[in-house]
Design an enzyme around this catalytic site. Structure first.
Site, PDB file in Angstrom:
ATOM      1  N   ASN A 142      -1.703  19.442  -0.843  1.00 29.52           N
ATOM      2  CA  ASN A 142      -2.986  18.851  -0.144  1.00 29.52           C
ATOM      3  C   ASN A 142      -2.650  18.615   1.421  1.00 29.52           C
ATOM      4  O   ASN A 142      -3.556  19.231   2.085  1.00 29.52           O
ATOM      5  CB  ASN A 142      -3.283  17.484  -0.853  1.00 29.52           C
ATOM      6  CG  ASN A 142      -4.269  16.508   0.127  1.00 29.52           C
ATOM      7  OD1 ASN A 142      -3.852  16.035   1.084  1.00 29.52           O
ATOM      8  ND2 ASN A 142      -5.475  16.732  -0.313  1.00 29.52           N
ATOM      9  N   LYS A 189       0.747  -1.237  -0.039  1.00 29.38           N
ATOM     10  CA  LYS A 189       0.033   0.098   0.025  1.00 29.38           C
ATOM     11  C   LYS A 189       0.999   1.291  -0.033  1.00 29.38           C
ATOM     12  O   LYS A 189       1.838   1.319   0.868  1.00 29.38           O
ATOM     13  CB  LYS A 189      -1.028  -0.180   1.382  1.00 29.38           C
ATOM     14  CG  LYS A 189      -1.783   1.192   1.220  1.00 29.38           C
ATOM     15  CD  LYS A 189      -3.141   0.940   0.381  1.00 29.38           C
ATOM     16  CE  LYS A 189      -3.901   1.982   0.137  1.00 29.38           C
ATOM     17  NZ  LYS A 189      -3.505   2.922  -0.773  1.00 29.38           N
ATOM     18  N   LYS A 237       4.602   2.671   8.495  1.00 30.37           N
ATOM     19  CA  LYS A 237       3.546   3.531   8.742  1.00 30.37           C
ATOM     20  C   LYS A 237       2.129   2.795   8.856  1.00 30.37           C
ATOM     21  O   LYS A 237       1.243   2.634   9.808  1.00 30.37           O
ATOM     22  CB  LYS A 237       3.247   4.595   7.779  1.00 30.37           C
ATOM     23  CG  LYS A 237       2.419   5.628   7.822  1.00 30.37           C
ATOM     24  CD  LYS A 237       2.068   6.436   6.411  1.00 30.37           C
ATOM     25  CE  LYS A 237       3.515   6.807   6.138  1.00 30.37           C
ATOM     26  NZ  LYS A 237       3.289   7.715   4.766  1.00 30.37           N
ATOM     27  N   LYS A 265       5.359   1.850  -2.711  1.00 34.93           N
ATOM     28  CA  LYS A 265       5.311   3.155  -3.189  1.00 34.93           C
ATOM     29  C   LYS A 265       5.710   3.254  -4.831  1.00 34.93           C
ATOM     30  O   LYS A 265       6.416   2.384  -5.210  1.00 34.93           O
ATOM     31  CB  LYS A 265       6.365   3.911  -2.424  1.00 34.93           C
ATOM     32  CG  LYS A 265       6.110   5.546  -2.630  1.00 34.93           C
ATOM     33  CD  LYS A 265       5.085   5.940  -1.546  1.00 34.93           C
ATOM     34  CE  LYS A 265       4.857   7.452  -1.445  1.00 34.93           C
ATOM     35  NZ  LYS A 265       4.242   7.787  -0.244  1.00 34.93           N
ATOM     36  N   SER A 317      -7.475   5.778   3.244  1.00 34.56           N
ATOM     37  CA  SER A 317      -7.520   4.903   1.688  1.00 34.56           C
ATOM     38  C   SER A 317      -7.570   3.470   2.111  1.00 34.56           C
ATOM     39  O   SER A 317      -8.355   2.948   1.330  1.00 34.56           O
ATOM     40  CB  SER A 317      -5.915   5.033   1.631  1.00 34.56           C
ATOM     41  OG  SER A 317      -5.501   5.963   0.715  1.00 34.56           O
ATOM     42  N   THR A 364      -4.976  13.197   5.787  1.00 31.76           N
ATOM     43  CA  THR A 364      -3.368  13.215   6.259  1.00 31.76           C
ATOM     44  C   THR A 364      -3.458  14.482   7.211  1.00 31.76           C
ATOM     45  O   THR A 364      -2.912  14.392   8.243  1.00 31.76           O
ATOM     46  CB  THR A 364      -2.459  13.493   5.038  1.00 31.76           C
ATOM     47  OG1 THR A 364      -2.566  12.575   4.111  1.00 31.76           O
ATOM     48  CG2 THR A 364      -1.024  13.426   5.699  1.00 31.76           C
TER      49      THR A 364
HETATM   50  N1  GLU Z   1       1.111   8.849   0.122  1.00 27.22           N
HETATM   51  C1  GLU Z   1       0.548   8.993   1.190  1.00 27.22           C
HETATM   52  C2  GLU Z   1       1.380   8.684   2.342  1.00 27.22           C
HETATM   53  O1  GLU Z   1       2.539   8.702   2.211  1.00 27.22           O
HETATM   54  C3  GLU Z   1      -0.971   8.240   1.182  1.00 27.22           C
HETATM   55  C4  GLU Z   1      -0.620   6.641   0.880  1.00 27.22           C
HETATM   56  C5  GLU Z   1      -1.979   6.035   0.789  1.00 27.22           C
HETATM   57  O2  GLU Z   1      -3.054   6.471   0.897  1.00 27.22           O
HETATM   58  O3  GLU Z   1      -2.066   4.785   0.554  1.00 27.22           O
HETATM   59  O4  GLU Z   1       1.339   8.167   3.344  1.00 27.22           O
END
Ligand code: GLU
Length: 405
Positions: free
Chosen positions: A216, A66, A90, A102, A344, A186
Site C-alpha cells: 500500500n 493508536k 509519530k 500496535k 486515520s 501514507t
Molecule cells: N500502520 C500505520 C503506521 O505505522 C498507520 C497506523 C494508523 O493508522 O493508526 O503508522
C-alpha cells in the site's frame, strides 16, 4: 539487535542532544500495557489451529492508543513493542491527539483462505475487545492488513460491545465508515514531507527515485512521485528489484506483476537482487517495506542523496551514523510516514461526529499538517545542529513531556 533495542538507542541518542528528564525517559522506555493472546481458528479442513496475537499499548499520555495491526510470519512481541513505541513518537510529531499502540499476529496471510483470514481477524477482536474503544485504543491497518480486514474487525467489535460509533477501527472500507484518502495517505503524506524539505535536503526539482516495496505504501508513493514528474528508476517487492534508468511507469509494472506474479519480464530494464537494489545510485531512496533494511553492513555502500523512510524502522542507529558521515540525510519514519495515522485520526473524528469529508478536504488538511510539522522539525534540526531523526524525537518528547507533567 531487535527493533525495540534500536528504538531505545534512538531515544538515548536524541536525549544526548537535549536533556530529557530521567523520569520521562524511563516512562517512554516501557509500554503501559502489553498483551499476548492465543487465538483458536477452525481451519477449512475442520482442524483447529492456534495463532499468537499481540497488542502493545505504549503510551496514552496524549490520547487513546493508536496504531496498526501487522500480520507477518516474523511478527513477535519485540517487533510490536518497537512499532508501538514509534507510534507514540509519530503521533506526537504529527501533533494529533493520540497515544501510541500496535498489534500483530504471527501469520503469513498467504497461507490462509479468505474464510480462515476472516475467522482469525474476528478472533483477534474477541480476545482484545475489552481493551479497545474510541476513547481507549483505536487500531488500524499495517503490513498485510487491509480495509476489508478492518471492516471485519469493526463489525466484530460492534457485535461484541454494542458500540455503534464505528470509531474503534480506522482504515475501514469507504462504505463501512472509512475515510476518503486513507488508502493513499501514507504515500501522499510522505510526498508532502518531501516537498516541504526538498530544498533543505538540497535535492533537485526532479529526482531519480528508488522505492523498496510495492505494498500500500510503496505502491502509492511510486504513483504519486511518478505523477509529479519524478523518475522512478527502481522498484522492488519481497522477491527482488527491477531497475530501468529511463523510468518505470508504476501502473504498468503493477499490472505486469498482477498478470505474471513477478517483476521479471517487464520490458526495458533488469531484475536485480534485493541487496544490490538498495545500493543503486539515485537522488532519493524510499524504503517502504520492513525494518532493519539499511544497516551497519550495507550503509557504506548506499549511494543516494537522501532517504525518505516510509517503512517503520528501516534504518538502524549504526547505519544512521554511517549515512550521516556520508552527508546522506534521513527523513525519519516518525515524520515521513505519519500521513497514515493522520488520516486515520481524521477518520476517527468523522466517525465520532457522524460526518463524511471529501477527498479534497482530507488531502488539504493532510498537506497543511505534514508540511507544517516537517518545516518545524527541519528548523529544530538546524537550531540544534543535529539530524532530522534526533530533531523529530526531541519535538515529540517535548510534547509528550508536557502531557505527562
Ligand atoms: N500502520 C500505520 C503506521 O505505522 C498507520 C497506523 C494508523 O493508522 O493508526 O503508522
Amino acid at each position: 539487535m531487535n527493533a525495540f533495542e534500536n528504538a531505545l538507542a534512538q531515544l538515548a541518542r536524541a536525549s544526548a542532544v537535549r536533556t530529557v528528564s530521567p523520569a520521562i525517559l524511563a516512562r517512554l522506555s516501557k509500554a503501559e500495557r502489553e498483551i499476548t493472546v492465543s487465538i483458536p481458528v477452525t481451519m477449512d479442513d475442520g482442524a483447529e489451529r492456534l495463532f499468537e496475537g499481540y497488542r502493545v499499548q505504549h503510551s496514552s499520555a496524549r490520547g487513546p492508543y493508536k496504531g496498526g495491526i501487522r500480520y507477518h510470519p516474523h511478527a513477535d512481541i519485540f517487533e510490536v513493542r518497537a512499532l508501538a513505541f514509534w507510534m507514540t513518537l509519530k503521533c506526537a510529531v504529527a501533533g494529533i491527539p493520540m497515544g501510541g499502540g500496535k498489534g500483530g499476529i504471527t501469520v503469513d496471510p498467504r497461507d490462509l483462505s479468505k474464510g480462515e483470514l476472516e475467522r482469525l481477524s474476528r478472533g483477534w477482536v474477541k480476545r482484545m475487545y475489552p481493551i479497545l474503544g474510541p476513547k481507549q485504543d483505536v487500531p488500524a491497518p499495517d503490513v498485510n492488513t487491509t480495509p476489508e480486514i478492518m471492516g471485519w474487525m469493526a463489525d466484530e467489535y460492534s457485535k461484541l460491545t454494542g458500540d455503534m460509533t464505528n470509531a474503534t477501527f480506522t482504515g475501514k472500507p469507504l462504505d463501512k465508515g472509512g475515510s476518503e484518502g486513507r488508502g493513499a495517505a501514507t504515500g501522499l503524506g510522505g510526498f508532502y514531507v518531501f516537498e516541504a524539505l526538498r530544498e533543505y535536503l538540497e535535492l533537485p526539482e526532479k529526482c531519480r527515485v528508488v522505492i523498496q516495496g510495492m505494498g500500500n505504501v510503496g505502491g502509492n508513493a511510486a504513483r504519486i512521485f511518478h505523477e509529479h514528474g519524478h523518475t522512478i528508476i527502481g522498484i522492488s517487492d519481497s522477491a527482488g528489484g527491477f531497475v530501468r534508468m529511463q523510468g518505470i511507469d508504476p501502473a504498468k509494472i503493477e499490472a505486469h506483476k498482477k498478470e505474471h506474479g513477478s517483476l521479471a519480464g517487464f520490458p526495458g530494464g533488469e531484475v536485480i537482487d534485493n541487496s544490490d537494489f538498495l545500493e543503486l545510485e539515485c537522488d532519493l531512496l524510499i524504503p517502504a517495506a520492513l525494518e532493519n533494511q539499511i544497516t551497519g553492513d550495507n550503509a557504506s555502500r548506499i549511494k543516494t542523496r537522501a532517504v525518505l523512510e516510509l517503512a517503520n524502522g528501516p534504518t538502524t542507529p549504526e547505519a544512521d551514523d554511517i549515512l550521516f558521515s556520508k552527508h546522506i540525510a534521513v527523513v525519519p519514519d516518525i515524520l515521513a510516514n505519519a500521513g497514515g495515522v493522520v488520516v486515520s485520526t481524521f477518520e476517527w473524528e468523522q466517525n465520532l461526529k457522524g460526518e463524511h469529508w471529501t477527498e479534497e478536504d482530507v488531502n488539504a488538511r493532510l498537506k497543511e499538517l505534514m508540511q507544517r510539522e516537517a518545516a518545524a522539525i527541519a528548523a529544530r534540526a538546524k537550531e540544534l545542529k543535529t539530524d532530522l531523526r534526533r530533531a523529530a524525537f526531541i519535538v515529540a518528547i517535548e510534547r509528550l513531556e508536557k502531557a505527562m507533567v
